[in-house]
Motif scaffolding. Sequence first.
Motif, PDB file in Angstrom:
ATOM      1  N   ARG A 171      -6.137  11.383 -12.251  1.00 26.24           N
ATOM      2  CA  ARG A 171      -6.848  10.170 -12.627  1.00 26.24           C
ATOM      3  C   ARG A 171      -7.597  10.400 -13.932  1.00 26.24           C
ATOM      4  NH1 ARG A 171     -11.613   6.904  -9.438  1.00 26.24           N
ATOM      5  NH2 ARG A 171     -11.590   5.118 -10.840  1.00 26.24           N
ATOM      6  N   GLU A 206      -8.938   0.549  -3.788  1.00 25.21           N
ATOM      7  CA  GLU A 206      -9.737   0.587  -5.014  1.00 25.21           C
ATOM      8  C   GLU A 206      -9.012   0.010  -6.233  1.00 25.21           C
ATOM      9  OE1 GLU A 206     -11.361   4.514  -5.707  1.00 25.21           O
ATOM     10  OE2 GLU A 206     -11.721   4.787  -3.558  1.00 25.21           O
ATOM     11  N   LEU A 207      -7.755  -0.364  -6.066  1.00 29.81           N
ATOM     12  CA  LEU A 207      -7.015  -0.942  -7.192  1.00 29.81           C
ATOM     13  C   LEU A 207      -7.591  -2.290  -7.582  1.00 29.81           C
ATOM     14  CD1 LEU A 207      -3.250  -0.411  -6.263  1.00 29.81           C
ATOM     15  CD2 LEU A 207      -4.524   0.714  -8.098  1.00 29.81           C
ATOM     16  N   HIS A 221       2.334   1.908  -3.481  1.00 24.66           N
ATOM     17  CA  HIS A 221       1.338   2.520  -4.371  1.00 24.66           C
ATOM     18  C   HIS A 221       1.151   3.995  -4.032  1.00 24.66           C
ATOM     19  CE1 HIS A 221      -2.046   3.056  -6.992  1.00 24.66           C
ATOM     20  NE2 HIS A 221      -2.749   3.524  -5.969  1.00 24.66           N
ATOM     21  N   GLU A 251      -3.255  -5.381  -9.902  1.00 28.49           N
ATOM     22  CA  GLU A 251      -2.360  -4.270  -9.579  1.00 28.49           C
ATOM     23  C   GLU A 251      -1.886  -4.357  -8.130  1.00 28.49           C
ATOM     24  OE1 GLU A 251      -1.100  -2.343 -11.825  1.00 28.49           O
ATOM     25  OE2 GLU A 251      -2.385  -3.227 -13.351  1.00 28.49           O
ATOM     26  N   LYS A 252      -2.784  -4.742  -7.228  1.00 29.47           N
ATOM     27  CA  LYS A 252      -2.383  -4.947  -5.839  1.00 29.47           C
ATOM     28  C   LYS A 252      -1.336  -6.057  -5.773  1.00 29.47           C
ATOM     29  CE  LYS A 252      -6.724  -3.671  -3.610  1.00 29.47           C
ATOM     30  NZ  LYS A 252      -7.828  -4.207  -2.793  1.00 29.47           N
ATOM     31  N   GLU A 308      -7.320  -6.159  -8.340  1.00 28.00           N
ATOM     32  CA  GLU A 308      -6.493  -7.154  -7.653  1.00 28.00           C
ATOM     33  C   GLU A 308      -5.157  -7.414  -8.365  1.00 28.00           C
ATOM     34  OE1 GLU A 308      -5.432  -9.174  -4.434  1.00 28.00           O
ATOM     35  OE2 GLU A 308      -7.252  -7.963  -4.610  1.00 28.00           O
ATOM     36  N   ASP A 321       2.159  -4.872  -6.539  1.00 27.82           N
ATOM     37  CA  ASP A 321       2.771  -4.188  -5.406  1.00 27.82           C
ATOM     38  C   ASP A 321       3.156  -5.177  -4.306  1.00 27.82           C
ATOM     39  OD1 ASP A 321       2.608  -1.615  -6.530  1.00 27.82           O
ATOM     40  OD2 ASP A 321       0.569  -1.343  -5.807  1.00 27.82           O
ATOM     41  N   TYR A 349      -5.257   2.670  -2.732  1.00 30.53           N
ATOM     42  CA  TYR A 349      -4.888   1.257  -2.831  1.00 30.53           C
ATOM     43  C   TYR A 349      -6.080   0.304  -2.736  1.00 30.53           C
ATOM     44  CZ  TYR A 349      -2.377  -3.101  -1.835  1.00 30.53           C
ATOM     45  OH  TYR A 349      -1.914  -4.395  -1.862  1.00 30.53           O
ATOM     46  N   GLU A 408       0.831  -1.204   0.000  1.00 28.26           N
ATOM     47  CA  GLU A 408       0.000   0.000   0.000  1.00 28.26           C
ATOM     48  C   GLU A 408       0.869   1.259   0.000  1.00 28.26           C
ATOM     49  OE1 GLU A 408      -3.844   1.956   2.266  1.00 28.26           O
ATOM     50  OE2 GLU A 408      -3.158  -0.041   2.851  1.00 28.26           O
ATOM     51  N   LEU A 451      -5.048   4.271 -12.650  1.00 26.69           N
ATOM     52  CA  LEU A 451      -4.700   3.658 -11.371  1.00 26.69           C
ATOM     53  C   LEU A 451      -4.362   4.681 -10.288  1.00 26.69           C
ATOM     54  CD1 LEU A 451      -2.634   0.606 -12.624  1.00 26.69           C
ATOM     55  CD2 LEU A 451      -5.061   0.716 -12.017  1.00 26.69           C
ATOM     56  N   ALA A 503       1.790   7.110  -6.502  1.00 30.01           N
ATOM     57  CA  ALA A 503       0.715   8.052  -6.807  1.00 30.01           C
ATOM     58  C   ALA A 503       1.103   9.479  -6.421  1.00 30.01           C
ATOM     59  CB  ALA A 503      -0.573   7.638  -6.102  1.00 30.01           C
TER      60      ALA A 503
END
Length: 98
Positions: free
Chosen positions: A48, A67-68, A34, A72-73, A70, A76, A65, A31, A61, A38
């Motif tokens: 965005r 709301e990313l 990310h 993309e998570k 899965e 990270d 975090y 997290e 993106l 950002a």
Amino acid sequence: MAENNWTPTPLDTSGIELDAGLLTLVEALAENAHAHWARRRFTEGWRRGAERSDIALTHPLLVPYPELPEPEKEYDRELAVETIKVVLSLGYRILPPA
């Protein structure tokens, strides 16, 4: 051989296993990674947008975090796991907070 005659050779961490106690740390590091990415983008003027555009400086993106999507998570998380494995392979210990 990779481009520019460089062959990346990261440390071999294949023998390092993370215990379940480090999963909370993995998620916190993911997290944070990310959020760092950002914040850098926002500082550079990005915002965005529905699509990534290097010209309009938009990226889909640039969301919190949770709301990313899965995948993309997971990207990270993989970075966080590998970072922890490198720390451990170099002989450091990671202890839970008291």
